[in-house]
Design an enzyme around this catalytic site. Structure first.
Site, short mmCIF file in Angstrom:
data_model
loop_
_atom_site.label_atom_id
_atom_site.label_comp_id
_atom_site.label_asym_id
_atom_site.label_seq_id
_atom_site.Cartn_x
_atom_site.Cartn_y
_atom_site.Cartn_z
N ARG A 52 10.13 31.62 -12.72
CA ARG A 52 10.01 32.09 -11.34
C ARG A 52 8.91 31.31 -10.64
O ARG A 52 7.81 31.17 -11.15
CB ARG A 52 9.67 33.59 -11.36
CG ARG A 52 10.58 34.39 -10.46
CD ARG A 52 10.28 35.86 -10.54
NE ARG A 52 9.26 36.25 -9.59
CZ ARG A 52 9.01 37.52 -9.28
NH1 ARG A 52 9.71 38.49 -9.85
NH2 ARG A 52 8.08 37.82 -8.42
N ARG B 185 6.12 35.33 -18.26
CA ARG B 185 7.36 35.40 -17.49
C ARG B 185 7.64 34.07 -16.80
O ARG B 185 8.78 33.61 -16.73
CB ARG B 185 7.28 36.53 -16.44
CG ARG B 185 8.59 36.74 -15.72
CD ARG B 185 8.58 37.99 -14.86
NE ARG B 185 7.76 37.79 -13.66
CZ ARG B 185 7.51 38.75 -12.77
NH1 ARG B 185 7.96 39.97 -12.97
NH2 ARG B 185 6.78 38.50 -11.72
N ARG C 120 4.44 48.10 0.72
CA ARG C 120 3.38 47.33 0.09
C ARG C 120 2.17 47.19 1.00
O ARG C 120 1.18 46.57 0.60
CB ARG C 120 3.90 45.93 -0.20
CG ARG C 120 3.91 45.53 -1.68
CD ARG C 120 4.68 44.24 -1.74
NE ARG C 120 4.52 43.46 -2.91
CZ ARG C 120 5.49 43.28 -3.82
NH1 ARG C 120 6.61 43.93 -3.73
NH2 ARG C 120 5.31 42.44 -4.81
N LYS D 203 7.25 46.83 -12.90
CA LYS D 203 8.02 47.54 -11.85
C LYS D 203 9.51 47.34 -12.01
O LYS D 203 10.27 48.29 -11.96
CB LYS D 203 7.66 46.97 -10.47
CG LYS D 203 6.53 47.65 -9.78
CD LYS D 203 6.39 47.12 -8.34
CE LYS D 203 6.10 45.66 -8.27
NZ LYS D 203 6.96 44.77 -7.63
N ARG E 10 -1.40 36.53 -5.82
CA ARG E 10 -0.60 37.76 -5.74
C ARG E 10 -1.42 38.98 -6.16
O ARG E 10 -1.28 40.05 -5.58
CB ARG E 10 0.65 37.63 -6.60
CG ARG E 10 1.69 36.69 -5.96
CD ARG E 10 2.74 36.25 -6.93
NE ARG E 10 3.59 37.33 -7.36
CZ ARG E 10 4.19 37.38 -8.55
NH1 ARG E 10 4.01 36.41 -9.42
NH2 ARG E 10 4.94 38.39 -8.85
P1 AMP Z 1 8.20 41.23 -6.34
O1 AMP Z 1 9.46 40.81 -6.99
O2 AMP Z 1 8.17 42.70 -6.02
O3 AMP Z 1 6.97 40.79 -7.08
O4 AMP Z 1 8.16 40.49 -4.91
C1 AMP Z 1 8.14 39.09 -4.84
C2 AMP Z 1 7.62 38.65 -3.48
O5 AMP Z 1 8.48 39.15 -2.45
C3 AMP Z 1 6.24 39.14 -3.12
O6 AMP Z 1 5.21 38.33 -3.66
C4 AMP Z 1 6.29 39.05 -1.60
O7 AMP Z 1 6.15 37.72 -1.15
C5 AMP Z 1 7.71 39.49 -1.31
N1 AMP Z 1 7.81 40.95 -1.09
C6 AMP Z 1 8.46 41.86 -1.86
N2 AMP Z 1 8.36 43.10 -1.35
C7 AMP Z 1 7.61 42.98 -0.22
C8 AMP Z 1 7.14 43.90 0.74
N3 AMP Z 1 7.39 45.21 0.65
N4 AMP Z 1 6.39 43.41 1.77
C9 AMP Z 1 6.12 42.10 1.88
N5 AMP Z 1 6.52 41.19 1.00
C10 AMP Z 1 7.27 41.60 -0.05
#
Ligand code: AMP
Length: 197
Positions: A137, A131, A92, A14, A148
């Protein structure tokens, strides 16, 4: 006019594809994970409320995320309002999708396309573990990765059907070289964008 959403499990690319697509279409790349990580590192109220959820691989509560994104798009957080964007990582959940649609309908800014990047689960795990080793991370550890992926399937999976019913879903094979995936996305997007023009 380009308002698109990238919908994909963790590790599907993404962030990488989001940046490339945003650049190509000349729109901001709005990644909720990046915004949230920024809040955590700045130690804001939102960051403090979000950190534990993020560390365990769970979603941050809907009301907090919805507020953050709509403020950003509406320009109520000190930034410029956005009419076009590439959204990465939001919505999400179904409540987030409904809130986004309500807002977008009122502002005449509904999405033109929702791009789903499809990558088999064993490949996702391989990429996330790599990663974690390369970037450190906190949520890329083996146990959190499993959570996740499960959270994605349970909470975000239903959005595929939600957007399919609205006729704006584009499915793309997310395996292989980064540039090839971008070309596949562009090829799949072209007819959808043409139909909306
Ligand atoms: P990502 O970088 O998109 O993988 O997001 C990392 C983390 O941020 C996720 O595992 C969630 O804990 C939080 N997060 C990101 N976007 C959302 C969202 N739209 N709703 C809820 N939590 C989010």
């Amino acid at each position: 006019m380009f308002r698109a959403l990238l919908l994909a499990p963790p590790g599907a690319g993404k962030g990488t594809q989001g940046e490339r697509l945003a650049q190509r279409h000349g729109v901001p790349h709005l990644a909720t994970g990046d915004l949230l990580r920024e809040h955590v590192s700045r130690g804001t109220d939102l960051g403090r409320a979000a950190a534990a959820h993020m560390d365990s691989g769970d979603l941050v509560p809907d009301d907090l995320v919805i507020e953050m994104v709509l403020q950003r798009i509406g320009g109520h957080d000190g930034g410029e309002p956005m009419t076009d964007f590439l959204l990465d990582g939001f919505p999400r959940t179904l409540p987030q999708a409904r809130a986004a649609y309500e807002f977008a309908r009122k502002a005449h800014r509904t999405f033109h396309a929702v791009i789903v990047l499809e990558v088999p689960e064993d490949e996702l795990v391989r990429r996330l573990v790599r990663r974690g080793e390369e970037q450190g991370r906190a949520d890329d550890s083996a146990e959190v990765i499993r959570n996740r992926l499960a959270v994605y399937e349970a909470s975000t999976g239903p959005l595929v059907e939600y957007y399919e019913e609205r006729g704006i879903l584009v499915r793309v094979d997310g395996t292989g070289a980064v540039a090839d995936v971008t070309e596949r996305v562009e090829a799949a997007l072209a007819p959808v964008l043409a139909a909306r023009a």
